[in-house]
Design a protein around this motif. Sequence first.
Motif, PDB file in Angstrom:
ATOM      1  N   MET A   1       0.845  -1.188   0.000  1.00 47.37           N
ATOM      2  CA  MET A   1       0.000   0.000   0.000  1.00 47.37           C
ATOM      3  C   MET A   1       0.875   1.230   0.000  1.00 47.37           C
ATOM      4  O   MET A   1       1.891   1.292   0.681  1.00 47.37           O
ATOM      5  CB  MET A   1      -0.868   0.045   1.255  1.00 47.37           C
ATOM      6  N   ARG A   2       0.416   2.253  -0.745  1.00 49.02           N
ATOM      7  CA  ARG A   2       1.182   3.503  -0.753  1.00 49.02           C
ATOM      8  C   ARG A   2       0.878   4.280   0.517  1.00 49.02           C
ATOM      9  O   ARG A   2      -0.225   4.216   1.061  1.00 49.02           O
ATOM     10  CB  ARG A   2       0.854   4.319  -1.990  1.00 49.02           C
ATOM     11  N   PRO A   3       1.843   5.035   1.017  1.00 44.91           N
ATOM     12  CA  PRO A   3       1.602   5.850   2.215  1.00 44.91           C
ATOM     13  C   PRO A   3       0.609   6.973   1.908  1.00 44.91           C
ATOM     14  O   PRO A   3       0.528   7.459   0.797  1.00 44.91           O
ATOM     15  CB  PRO A   3       2.968   6.402   2.579  1.00 44.91           C
ATOM     16  N   VAL A   4      -0.125   7.380   2.928  1.00 48.33           N
ATOM     17  CA  VAL A   4      -1.107   8.451   2.782  1.00 48.33           C
ATOM     18  C   VAL A   4      -0.400   9.770   2.993  1.00 48.33           C
ATOM     19  O   VAL A   4       0.330   9.953   3.971  1.00 48.33           O
ATOM     20  CB  VAL A   4      -2.251   8.280   3.810  1.00 48.33           C
ATOM     21  N   SER A   5      -0.610  10.699   2.077  1.00 52.58           N
ATOM     22  CA  SER A   5       0.048  12.004   2.195  1.00 52.58           C
ATOM     23  C   SER A   5      -0.673  12.865   3.228  1.00 52.58           C
ATOM     24  O   SER A   5      -1.846  12.648   3.516  1.00 52.58           O
ATOM     25  CB  SER A   5       0.043  12.709   0.832  1.00 52.58           C
ATOM     26  N   PRO A   6       0.039  13.854   3.777  1.00 54.34           N
ATOM     27  CA  PRO A   6      -0.605  14.740   4.752  1.00 54.34           C
ATOM     28  C   PRO A   6      -1.813  15.464   4.167  1.00 54.34           C
ATOM     29  O   PRO A   6      -2.786  15.711   4.856  1.00 54.34           O
ATOM     30  CB  PRO A   6       0.494  15.733   5.136  1.00 54.34           C
ATOM     31  N   GLY A 144      -3.514  16.229  18.848  1.00 55.05           N
ATOM     32  CA  GLY A 144      -2.176  15.655  18.722  1.00 55.05           C
ATOM     33  C   GLY A 144      -1.877  15.220  17.297  1.00 55.05           C
ATOM     34  O   GLY A 144      -0.752  15.418  16.803  1.00 55.05           O
ATOM     35  N   LEU A 145      -2.878  14.659  16.625  1.00 59.46           N
ATOM     36  CA  LEU A 145      -2.685  14.273  15.216  1.00 59.46           C
ATOM     37  C   LEU A 145      -2.428  15.495  14.346  1.00 59.46           C
ATOM     38  O   LEU A 145      -1.530  15.497  13.503  1.00 59.46           O
ATOM     39  CB  LEU A 145      -3.923  13.524  14.708  1.00 59.46           C
ATOM     40  N   VAL A 146      -3.206  16.537  14.557  1.00 55.61           N
ATOM     41  CA  VAL A 146      -3.038  17.758  13.771  1.00 55.61           C
ATOM     42  C   VAL A 146      -1.681  18.393  14.067  1.00 55.61           C
ATOM     43  O   VAL A 146      -0.975  18.846  13.160  1.00 55.61           O
ATOM     44  CB  VAL A 146      -4.195  18.743  14.060  1.00 55.61           C
ATOM     45  N   LEU A 147      -1.281  18.409  15.339  1.00 60.07           N
ATOM     46  CA  LEU A 147       0.013  18.981  15.711  1.00 60.07           C
ATOM     47  C   LEU A 147       1.162  18.187  15.092  1.00 60.07           C
ATOM     48  O   LEU A 147       2.141  18.762  14.598  1.00 60.07           O
ATOM     49  CB  LEU A 147       0.146  19.010  17.231  1.00 60.07           C
ATOM     50  N   ALA A 149       1.067  16.531  12.310  1.00 49.58           N
ATOM     51  CA  ALA A 149       1.123  16.864  10.888  1.00 49.58           C
ATOM     52  C   ALA A 149       1.736  18.243  10.677  1.00 49.58           C
ATOM     53  O   ALA A 149       2.511  18.460   9.745  1.00 49.58           O
ATOM     54  CB  ALA A 149      -0.279  16.820  10.292  1.00 49.58           C
ATOM     55  N   ALA A 150       1.405  19.189  11.575  1.00 50.74           N
ATOM     56  CA  ALA A 150       1.945  20.544  11.436  1.00 50.74           C
ATOM     57  C   ALA A 150       3.452  20.574  11.663  1.00 50.74           C
ATOM     58  O   ALA A 150       4.157  21.398  11.077  1.00 50.74           O
ATOM     59  CB  ALA A 150       1.258  21.483  12.421  1.00 50.74           C
ATOM     60  N   LEU A 151       3.986  19.670  12.497  1.00 52.44           N
ATOM     61  CA  LEU A 151       5.421  19.627  12.767  1.00 52.44           C
ATOM     62  C   LEU A 151       6.192  18.820  11.731  1.00 52.44           C
ATOM     63  O   LEU A 151       7.406  18.648  11.856  1.00 52.44           O
ATOM     64  CB  LEU A 151       5.662  19.058  14.165  1.00 52.44           C
ATOM     65  N   GLY A 152       5.490  18.297  10.727  1.00 55.25           N
ATOM     66  CA  GLY A 152       6.168  17.576   9.657  1.00 55.25           C
ATOM     67  C   GLY A 152       6.274  16.080   9.863  1.00 55.25           C
ATOM     68  O   GLY A 152       6.944  15.401   9.098  1.00 55.25           O
ATOM     69  N   ALA A 153       5.652  15.551  10.885  1.00 54.79           N
ATOM     70  CA  ALA A 153       5.651  14.106  11.125  1.00 54.79           C
ATOM     71  C   ALA A 153       4.215  13.620  11.028  1.00 54.79           C
ATOM     72  O   ALA A 153       3.569  13.369  12.038  1.00 54.79           O
ATOM     73  CB  ALA A 153       6.236  13.790  12.490  1.00 54.79           C
ATOM     74  N   PRO A 154       3.681  13.523   9.800  1.00 56.82           N
ATOM     75  CA  PRO A 154       2.266  13.198   9.647  1.00 56.82           C
ATOM     76  C   PRO A 154       1.927  11.808  10.191  1.00 56.82           C
ATOM     77  O   PRO A 154       2.509  10.812   9.770  1.00 56.82           O
ATOM     78  CB  PRO A 154       2.025  13.269   8.139  1.00 56.82           C
ATOM     79  N   PRO A 155       1.027  11.749  11.165  1.00 56.74           N
ATOM     80  CA  PRO A 155       0.652  10.453  11.728  1.00 56.74           C
ATOM     81  C   PRO A 155      -0.196   9.622  10.779  1.00 56.74           C
ATOM     82  O   PRO A 155      -0.395   8.447  11.013  1.00 56.74           O
ATOM     83  CB  PRO A 155      -0.132  10.821  12.992  1.00 56.74           C
ATOM     84  N   TRP A 156      -0.678  10.223   9.682  1.00 58.23           N
ATOM     85  CA  TRP A 156      -1.543   9.481   8.755  1.00 58.23           C
ATOM     86  C   TRP A 156      -0.791   8.325   8.125  1.00 58.23           C
ATOM     87  O   TRP A 156      -1.379   7.298   7.825  1.00 58.23           O
ATOM     88  CB  TRP A 156      -2.084  10.380   7.648  1.00 58.23           C
ATOM     89  N   VAL A 157       0.512   8.542   7.920  1.00 55.17           N
ATOM     90  CA  VAL A 157       1.305   7.495   7.281  1.00 55.17           C
ATOM     91  C   VAL A 157       1.274   6.240   8.140  1.00 55.17           C
ATOM     92  O   VAL A 157       1.039   5.140   7.640  1.00 55.17           O
ATOM     93  CB  VAL A 157       2.757   7.986   7.074  1.00 55.17           C
ATOM     94  N   ALA A 158       1.479   6.393   9.440  1.00 56.69           N
ATOM     95  CA  ALA A 158       1.479   5.228  10.330  1.00 56.69           C
ATOM     96  C   ALA A 158       0.067   4.703  10.566  1.00 56.69           C
ATOM     97  O   ALA A 158      -0.147   3.491  10.621  1.00 56.69           O
ATOM     98  CB  ALA A 158       2.122   5.594  11.662  1.00 56.69           C
ATOM     99  N   LEU A 159      -0.899   5.607  10.703  1.00 56.52           N
ATOM    100  CA  LEU A 159      -2.255   5.176  11.040  1.00 56.52           C
ATOM    101  C   LEU A 159      -3.013   4.586   9.859  1.00 56.52           C
ATOM    102  O   LEU A 159      -3.759   3.628  10.020  1.00 56.52           O
ATOM    103  CB  LEU A 159      -3.061   6.345  11.612  1.00 56.52           C
ATOM    104  N   LEU A 160      -2.838   5.157   8.676  1.00 54.91           N
ATOM    105  CA  LEU A 160      -3.642   4.704   7.542  1.00 54.91           C
ATOM    106  C   LEU A 160      -2.847   3.906   6.516  1.00 54.91           C
ATOM    107  O   LEU A 160      -3.421   3.375   5.578  1.00 54.91           O
ATOM    108  CB  LEU A 160      -4.292   5.917   6.853  1.00 54.91           C
TER     109      LEU A 160
END
Length: 195
Positions: A1-6, A144-147, A149-160
Amino acid sequence: MRPVSPAEGLPVAALLLAAALVRPGPGLRRARSRWTRPRPRAGRRDTRDDGTAGARTAERAAALLRAGVAPASAWQHAGGGADAPADVRAVWRLVTVTGAPAAEALDACAGGVRADAAARAAVRTALAGARVSARTVSALPLLGLVLGAALGAPPWVALLGSAPGRLCAVAGGVLLCAGRWWSARLVAAAERAAG
């Protein structure tokens, strides 16, 4: 699966945050009814009651009785009758049947109604903090998820981006909703216990 972008994950986080901040069930219906309730027109009395309308009726009747107005007339001019609250009507019936001193009984009734209204207001004030705390705590994981992503470590990649990540996201969402439901039940139970 491809990673999800921010950019793809941000709308999901915004929807989750909005879902966490909306009050579910009866709270939303009460808020909606407050927004759609017709406003009183100029010159008209606001019919919403803060719980002390009965006290005002009893105090007016007692004052009229002390001024020497006949009991039936005092009751009518004070706003007694079918529109008066049930507890004040019960005291009025009691004093008319037994011949007890009406002014003193009505003053005592007014004091009781005001004390009851003050206790209900104190419970509402105490529970307001619990409601705000529940909403704040339930919003923290989403913030925390939004923060992240704002700091450049998008949690979507790990979560989705993987099956374990999606499982964690679903479990977190379920636990978040269960926590909101449980807090709402605790607050509602405290309101019912307070009467």
